[in-house]
Design an enzyme around this catalytic site. Structure first.
Site, PDB file in Angstrom:
ATOM      1  N   ARG A 269      19.423 -23.489  -7.729  1.00 17.67           N
ATOM      2  CA  ARG A 269      20.490 -23.192  -8.683  1.00 17.67           C
ATOM      3  C   ARG A 269      19.979 -22.986 -10.110  1.00 17.67           C
ATOM      4  NH1 ARG A 269      21.611 -27.499  -5.867  1.00 17.67           N
ATOM      5  NH2 ARG A 269      21.346 -28.932  -7.618  1.00 17.67           N
TER       6      ARG A 269
ATOM      7  N   ASP B 187      22.096 -39.649  -2.160  1.00 13.70           N
ATOM      8  CA  ASP B 187      22.250 -38.685  -3.254  1.00 13.70           C
ATOM      9  C   ASP B 187      23.222 -37.545  -2.962  1.00 13.70           C
ATOM     10  OD1 ASP B 187      20.354 -40.192  -4.576  1.00 13.70           O
ATOM     11  OD2 ASP B 187      18.685 -38.882  -4.026  1.00 13.70           O
TER      12      ASP B 187
ATOM     13  N   SER C 166      18.735 -43.170  -9.289  1.00 16.96           N
ATOM     14  CA  SER C 166      17.550 -42.368  -9.598  1.00 16.96           C
ATOM     15  C   SER C 166      17.862 -41.162 -10.470  1.00 16.96           C
ATOM     16  CB  SER C 166      16.902 -41.872  -8.299  1.00 16.96           C
ATOM     17  OG  SER C 166      17.786 -41.018  -7.589  1.00 16.96           O
TER      18      SER C 166
ATOM     19  N   ARG D 188      11.263 -24.837  -5.069  1.00 17.39           N
ATOM     20  CA  ARG D 188      12.213 -24.650  -3.968  1.00 17.39           C
ATOM     21  C   ARG D 188      12.343 -23.169  -3.638  1.00 17.39           C
ATOM     22  NH1 ARG D 188      17.842 -28.055  -4.935  1.00 17.39           N
ATOM     23  NH2 ARG D 188      16.983 -30.185  -4.891  1.00 17.39           N
TER      24      ARG D 188
ATOM     25  N   GLY E 102      13.360 -39.230   0.649  1.00 22.03           N
ATOM     26  CA  GLY E 102      13.199 -40.578   0.131  1.00 22.03           C
ATOM     27  C   GLY E 102      11.866 -41.177   0.529  1.00 22.03           C
TER      28      GLY E 102
ATOM     29  N   GLU F 195      11.963 -32.668  -0.135  1.00 22.38           N
ATOM     30  CA  GLU F 195      12.542 -33.546  -1.143  1.00 22.38           C
ATOM     31  C   GLU F 195      13.289 -34.633  -0.395  1.00 22.38           C
ATOM     32  OE1 GLU F 195      14.649 -31.850  -4.415  1.00 22.38           O
ATOM     33  OE2 GLU F 195      13.341 -30.082  -4.531  1.00 22.38           O
TER      34      GLU F 195
ATOM     35  N   GLU G  73       0.819  -1.205   0.000  1.00 21.12           N
ATOM     36  CA  GLU G  73       0.000   0.000   0.000  1.00 21.12           C
ATOM     37  C   GLU G  73       0.861   1.267   0.000  1.00 21.12           C
ATOM     38  OE1 GLU G  73      -2.171  -2.948   2.797  1.00 21.12           O
ATOM     39  OE2 GLU G  73      -0.149  -2.610   2.012  1.00 21.12           O
TER      40      GLU G  73
END
Length: 365
Positions: free
Chosen positions: A211, A204, A172, A188, A296, A294, A56
């Site tokens: 990124r 992983d 994966s 993200r 498993g 994110e 505003e």
């Protein structure tokens, strides 16, 4: 309350402006404002980040004297309390606007109708409820924190058309294509935090940073690690400090992680694991509006079983890998379909070669 086509157009524009703060306003809500006088837009603004001027104020500065007698369209009820900035309701009163239309009332208990009431007490006509559903969706995390004391949890999974997230040997990368992965980074970026589990870190070794898309504010990274098994070399420990949720009492490990700059919170349950519901309450107290998960299939399953997931972000790749592969969620076997988790599909579209579904669990029973 009946709104005109011009009212709808102005509020739609205000919502567009509010979305410009999608990645930056946390812990504040995303808010846009349009000021219209005699059918012409004389001022626009949006809230960019906490501690800076609200939508505003930006719109009133642009409008100047033309704000007198105008209508202000705001995506969220103007605030009526002193926080890091003065009340927007007072700014609107001082500018002499004649009418204020809010998409929705502010769920913040410090406001909750008081802003509109203050405007009415000063002789300004008010209305709310215009494009309220869109405004609610834009600030769904803020609403969740204000009304439930916990953030909105969005769980992202990527799998094959036969529902597998990885091969039986754990491979994966990559099931989905670059367009889907880039889209995942957009989600993200809008979150206040990105959460994962120790299993994903072991398998992983992710950074969990944004990124692939522009981002001026990296979300807080959260690791659920009940026994503090994370390696000191794990990539998630690199860069900005992270928050680790644990059940461990290992003071040596705790001291080492804290010495490295990381924050630890102990939220054990009776089984010696992390109490996920308690963790969400802690995150709500910290001012986190949206948490992007994110993880498993084990942590995914735990979050689903404990009713911690508000929304699913599902990417499906056009491939089949067979039964001897890992699923998306570690959920108990069923003998009756009545026990299934039913979903409300809110959006379905193609992202590159993959499909993206946005779905929300329906209440059971």
């Amino acid at each position: 309350m009946t709104f005109s086509a011009a009212d709808h157009a102005a509020m739609a524009r205000a919502l567009q402006l509010a979305a410009r703060g999608l990645d930056t306003t946390s812990p504040n809500p995303r808010v846009g404002c349009v000021i219209v006088r005699d059918g012409l837009t004389v001022g626009e603004g949006w809230h960019a980040r906490a501690g800076e001027a609200h939508a505003e104020v930006h719109a009133l500065r642009q409008a100047g004297a033309a704000a007198h007698g105008a209508t202000a369209y705001v995506t969220l009820e103007p605030c009526s309390h002193f926080g890091r900035t003065p009340p927007c309701a007072d700014a609107l009163i001082e500018a002499g606007v004649a009418r204020v239309v809010a998409a929705m009332e502010d769920p913040n208990p410090l406001v909750a109708g008081r802003g509109l009431a203050r405007l009415r007490a000063s002789g300004i006509a008010t209305a709310h409820g215009l494009l309220a559903d869109a405004a609610h969706e834009l600030n769904i995390g803020f609403v969740s924190r204000m009304t439930r004391g916990r953030p909105w949890v969005r769980l992202k999974v990527a799998g094959t058309l036969d529902g597998k997230s990885a091969l039986d040997n754990g491979v994966s990368q990559w099931i989905t294509g670059p367009a889907a992965r880039r889209d995942g980074h957009r989600w993200r970026a809008r979150a206040c935090a990105v959460l994962t589990g120790i299993g994903t870190v072991r398998e992983d070794d992710p950074l969990l940073s944004v990124r692939d898309v522009p981002c001026t504010r990296q979300p807080l990274r959260i690791l659920v690690d009940a026994r503090l098994e994370v390696s000191a070399q794990a990539r998630i420990l690199q860069g900005e400090p992270i928050l680790i949720a644990t059940a461990s009492t290992d003071e040596t490990r705790i001291d080492a992680l804290r010495a490295a700059g990381h924050e630890l919170v102990r939220v054990p349950n009776v089984a010696g694991k992390v109490d996920l519901g308690a963790l969400l309450r802690v995150l709500g107290e910290r001012g986190l509006n949206e948490v992007h998960v994110e993880a498993g299939f084990k942590l995914n399953g735990s979050l689903m079983r404990e009713g911690c997931v508000d929304e699913l972000l599902i990417y499906l790749a056009p491939m089949l890998v067979g039964d001897a592969a890992q699923g998306l969620f570690n959920l108990p076997a069923l003998t009756r379909l009545e026990g299934a988790t039913r979903l409300d599909i809110r959006d379905l579209r193609r992202i590159g070669a993959d499909l993206r579904l946005i779905a929300r669990p329906l209440p059971k029973g």
